[in-house]
Design a protein around this motif. Sequence first.
Motif, PDB file in Angstrom:
ATOM      1  N   VAL A 140       0.843  -1.194   0.000  1.00  0.00           N
ATOM      2  CA  VAL A 140       0.000   0.000   0.000  1.00  0.00           C
ATOM      3  C   VAL A 140       0.878   1.245   0.000  1.00  0.00           C
ATOM      4  N   SER A 141       1.946   1.210   0.786  1.00  0.00           N
ATOM      5  CA  SER A 141       2.918   2.305   0.800  1.00  0.00           C
ATOM      6  C   SER A 141       4.312   1.701   0.954  1.00  0.00           C
ATOM      7  N   GLN A 142       5.309   2.480   0.591  1.00  0.00           N
ATOM      8  CA  GLN A 142       6.696   1.988   0.605  1.00  0.00           C
ATOM      9  C   GLN A 142       7.109   1.581   2.022  1.00  0.00           C
ATOM     10  N   PRO A 143       7.366   0.294   2.259  1.00  0.00           N
ATOM     11  CA  PRO A 143       7.821  -0.127   3.585  1.00  0.00           C
ATOM     12  C   PRO A 143       9.320   0.114   3.758  1.00  0.00           C
ATOM     13  N   VAL A 144       9.763   0.074   5.005  1.00  0.00           N
ATOM     14  CA  VAL A 144      11.191   0.140   5.317  1.00  0.00           C
ATOM     15  C   VAL A 144      11.651  -1.308   5.498  1.00  0.00           C
ATOM     16  N   PHE A 145      12.515  -1.764   4.610  1.00  0.00           N
ATOM     17  CA  PHE A 145      12.943  -3.162   4.623  1.00  0.00           C
ATOM     18  C   PHE A 145      14.049  -3.426   5.635  1.00  0.00           C
ATOM     19  N   GLU A 146      14.558  -2.396   6.274  1.00  0.00           N
ATOM     20  CA  GLU A 146      15.501  -2.552   7.376  1.00  0.00           C
ATOM     21  C   GLU A 146      14.665  -2.455   8.643  1.00  0.00           C
ATOM     22  N   ALA A 147      14.417  -3.606   9.284  1.00  0.00           N
ATOM     23  CA  ALA A 147      13.463  -3.679  10.385  1.00  0.00           C
ATOM     24  C   ALA A 147      13.992  -3.126  11.698  1.00  0.00           C
ATOM     25  N   GLY A 148      15.264  -2.815  11.785  1.00  0.00           N
ATOM     26  CA  GLY A 148      15.872  -2.322  13.012  1.00  0.00           C
ATOM     27  C   GLY A 148      17.092  -3.159  13.345  1.00  0.00           C
ATOM     28  N   GLY A 149      18.095  -2.535  13.929  1.00  0.00           N
ATOM     29  CA  GLY A 149      19.351  -3.215  14.211  1.00  0.00           C
ATOM     30  C   GLY A 149      19.287  -4.205  15.359  1.00  0.00           C
ATOM     31  N   ASP A 150      18.364  -4.004  16.290  1.00  0.00           N
ATOM     32  CA  ASP A 150      18.221  -4.893  17.439  1.00  0.00           C
ATOM     33  C   ASP A 150      17.030  -5.815  17.193  1.00  0.00           C
ATOM     34  N   PRO A 151      17.263  -7.092  16.885  1.00  0.00           N
ATOM     35  CA  PRO A 151      16.165  -8.006  16.566  1.00  0.00           C
ATOM     36  C   PRO A 151      15.118  -8.142  17.675  1.00  0.00           C
ATOM     37  N   THR A 152      15.505  -7.887  18.935  1.00  0.00           N
ATOM     38  CA  THR A 152      14.532  -8.036  20.023  1.00  0.00           C
ATOM     39  C   THR A 152      13.492  -6.924  20.022  1.00  0.00           C
ATOM     40  N   SER A 153      13.798  -5.797  19.382  1.00  0.00           N
ATOM     41  CA  SER A 153      12.817  -4.710  19.299  1.00  0.00           C
ATOM     42  C   SER A 153      12.468  -4.353  17.855  1.00  0.00           C
ATOM     43  N   ALA A 154      13.033  -5.067  16.900  1.00  0.00           N
ATOM     44  CA  ALA A 154      12.811  -4.770  15.479  1.00  0.00           C
ATOM     45  C   ALA A 154      11.422  -5.204  15.032  1.00  0.00           C
ATOM     46  N   SER A 155      10.920  -4.493  14.032  1.00  0.00           N
ATOM     47  CA  SER A 155       9.648  -4.904  13.430  1.00  0.00           C
ATOM     48  C   SER A 155       9.585  -4.420  11.989  1.00  0.00           C
ATOM     49  N   PHE A 156       8.886  -5.188  11.180  1.00  0.00           N
ATOM     50  CA  PHE A 156       8.613  -4.833   9.792  1.00  0.00           C
ATOM     51  C   PHE A 156       7.129  -4.552   9.713  1.00  0.00           C
ATOM     52  N   ASN A 157       6.768  -3.396   9.197  1.00  0.00           N
ATOM     53  CA  ASN A 157       5.365  -2.994   9.149  1.00  0.00           C
ATOM     54  C   ASN A 157       4.962  -2.707   7.709  1.00  0.00           C
ATOM     55  N   ALA A 158       4.047  -3.526   7.186  1.00  0.00           N
ATOM     56  CA  ALA A 158       3.611  -3.347   5.804  1.00  0.00           C
ATOM     57  C   ALA A 158       2.253  -4.007   5.582  1.00  0.00           C
ATOM     58  N   VAL A 159       1.515  -3.421   4.637  1.00  0.00           N
ATOM     59  CA  VAL A 159       0.217  -3.943   4.231  1.00  0.00           C
ATOM     60  C   VAL A 159       0.234  -4.042   2.705  1.00  0.00           C
ATOM     61  N   THR A 160      -0.330  -5.125   2.173  1.00  0.00           N
ATOM     62  CA  THR A 160      -0.379  -5.321   0.726  1.00  0.00           C
ATOM     63  C   THR A 160      -1.797  -5.127   0.209  1.00  0.00           C
ATOM     64  N   GLU A 161      -1.884  -4.877  -1.113  1.00  0.00           N
ATOM     65  CA  GLU A 161      -3.188  -4.716  -1.752  1.00  0.00           C
ATOM     66  C   GLU A 161      -3.178  -5.366  -3.134  1.00  0.00           C
ATOM     67  N   ASP A 162      -4.365  -5.556  -3.679  1.00  0.00           N
ATOM     68  CA  ASP A 162      -4.559  -6.137  -5.013  1.00  0.00           C
ATOM     69  C   ASP A 162      -5.049  -5.012  -5.931  1.00  0.00           C
ATOM     70  N   PRO A 163      -4.132  -4.320  -6.634  1.00  0.00           N
ATOM     71  CA  PRO A 163      -4.545  -3.168  -7.442  1.00  0.00           C
ATOM     72  C   PRO A 163      -5.427  -3.526  -8.638  1.00  0.00           C
ATOM     73  N   ASN A 164      -5.357  -4.762  -9.124  1.00  0.00           N
ATOM     74  CA  ASN A 164      -6.173  -5.165 -10.272  1.00  0.00           C
ATOM     75  C   ASN A 164      -7.532  -5.708  -9.870  1.00  0.00           C
ATOM     76  N   GLY A 165      -7.702  -6.037  -8.590  1.00  0.00           N
ATOM     77  CA  GLY A 165      -8.978  -6.548  -8.105  1.00  0.00           C
ATOM     78  C   GLY A 165      -9.334  -7.932  -8.627  1.00  0.00           C
TER      79      GLY A 165
END
Length: 192
Positions: free
Chosen positions: A43-68
């Motif tokens: 839906v929007s450009q995610p940050v693919f670097e989730a954070g340097g500390d894996p214990t507090s890192a997170s990846f936040n993203a939502v996908t969509e189907d633009p063609n339906g």
Amino acid sequence: MKNFKYLYSYISILAIALVFASCEDEDKARVPELTNGGYVKFVSQPVFEAGGDPTSASFNAVTEDPNGNVTNYELSVRGFFEGAPEDTLAWKSTTTFPFDVSFSGDDMASFFGLADASAFESGDSFEFFATVTIEDGTVYSYIAPACECPTADDEPDPTGGTWNGGNTNTVLLNAAGLLQALNYEVEFSDPN
């Protein structure tokens, strides 16, 4: 009178051309009907670097189907960390959009059967691979089409010139700004 003969000839040729053009069998059209393929994007450009500390890192993203037209979106993941399995594992799937593909370090630790996110280190990563099925049953994958074919006419063909089975254009996979969610990698690293 001469002009009338020419006019009559032109009208006759036009009439004959129209008759033959109207008799074309639509089932045997020379140009195939084009439809939208299977494509899922963020839906929007995610940050693919989730954070340097894996214990507090997170990846936040939502996908969509633009063609339906997507009836199924399946994601698999391969981990790149010490002790990671070499196989790609089924991760998430959906039949509806928007679809949340977010995760934390603990989520991935649990998925891979680890005690917690402290088992990961900065620089560890996860690569995601999608398979998309659309309404007509066509399946699209993260694999770009390619042929292991000879490049010169006189070069021997060791593979028989077979296609790899991919049907997703490399433009969709590599073009900046398209936000494709068919093949992407998330790393535990500092985005700054």
